[in-house]
Scaffold this active site. Structure first.
Site, mmCIF file in Angstrom:
data_model
loop_
_atom_site.group_PDB
_atom_site.id
_atom_site.type_symbol
_atom_site.label_atom_id
_atom_site.label_comp_id
_atom_site.label_asym_id
_atom_site.label_seq_id
_atom_site.Cartn_x
_atom_site.Cartn_y
_atom_site.Cartn_z
ATOM 1 C CE1 TYR A 48 -0.306 10.082 7.237
ATOM 2 C CE2 TYR A 48 0.182 7.805 7.821
ATOM 3 C CZ TYR A 48 0.395 8.910 7.010
ATOM 4 O OH TYR A 48 1.284 8.841 5.978
ATOM 5 N NE ARG A 102 5.589 12.855 4.619
ATOM 6 C CZ ARG A 102 6.842 13.227 4.835
ATOM 7 N NH1 ARG A 102 7.271 13.404 6.079
ATOM 8 N NH2 ARG A 102 7.676 13.427 3.839
ATOM 9 C CD1 TRP A 157 6.000 8.953 -0.809
ATOM 10 C CD2 TRP A 157 5.904 6.722 -0.780
ATOM 11 N NE1 TRP A 157 7.158 8.494 -0.218
ATOM 12 C CE2 TRP A 157 7.123 7.132 -0.181
ATOM 13 C CE3 TRP A 157 5.629 5.352 -0.863
ATOM 14 C CZ2 TRP A 157 8.069 6.228 0.324
ATOM 15 C CZ3 TRP A 157 6.560 4.459 -0.365
ATOM 16 C CH2 TRP A 157 7.749 4.890 0.208
#
Length: 199
Positions: free
Chosen positions: A8, A14, A104
């Protein structure tokens, strides 16, 4: 024990629910954080071109909440009965539906600011009221012990409070729930040691 590699960005985002669950399970994993500059090259190598990805002995799993359910069952945090599991999933999906509405990735800052402001000012109060009513006088959202729905509330509300610091002023019960999650020793340890990021 399988080898776990979480891929990530260097942010909570998330992937944080996955990190909370690993902390709770006391499972070692590779927290592989990529830069935005590296993302175009990485994107071509992962399923559906999205992260987070959790590799389990090299097998890539995608979709953060699917990964969360997988780990939550392992941790005993998915709900004690099938009915509770449905209630837990419903709270998580409700939170995720709201968080997913924020633009976002919007590049135009003025448009982004306007949309964020509208969601935080006009839509968030209704969601918070519903969550407050759902929690009621209980200690946790579902059942009589912590579930990953409580974890997800702490993660989402942490981001929302970065955006609007007074967001929970009228919801002390939801603040107490955050504090209860953050006081679980393994979660407290993770929060203390995790990299400092805005989101």
């Amino acid at each position: 024990m399988p080898h776990y590699k979480l891929i990530y960005f260097n942010m909570r985002g998330r992937a944080e629910i996955i990190r909370y669950l690993f902390a709770y399970l006391d499972i070692q994993y590779e927290d592989h954080r990529i830069s935005q500059d590296d993302w175009p090259a990485v994107k071509q190598t992962v399923p559906f071109g999205k992260i987070p990805i959790l590799e389990v002995d090299g097998v890539p799993l995608h979709q953060s909440l699917a990964i969360g359910r997988f780990l939550a069952r392992e941790a005993g945090l998915a709900g004690k009965t099938e009915l509770e599991q449905c209630q837990v999933d419903a709270i998580i999906d409700t939170l995720d539906d709201f968080m997913s509405r924020f633009p976002w990735a919007e590049k135009k800052q003025d448009i982004k600011d306007q949309m964020f402001n509208e969601l935080l000012t006009n839509d968030a109060p209704g969601l918070l009221q519903d969550l407050d009513l759902y929690l009621g006088k209980k200690d946790w959202f579902v059942g009589n012990s912590v579930t990953w729905a409580d974890f997800y509330w702490d993660i989402c509300s942490t981001t929302l409070l970065v955006l609007k610091q007074d967001l929970l002023d009228k919801h002390p019960k939801l603040v107490v729930l955050r504090k209860k999650v953050q006081s679980i020793p393994v979660i407290a340890d993770w929060i203390k040691q995790r990299p400092e990021t805005r989101m």
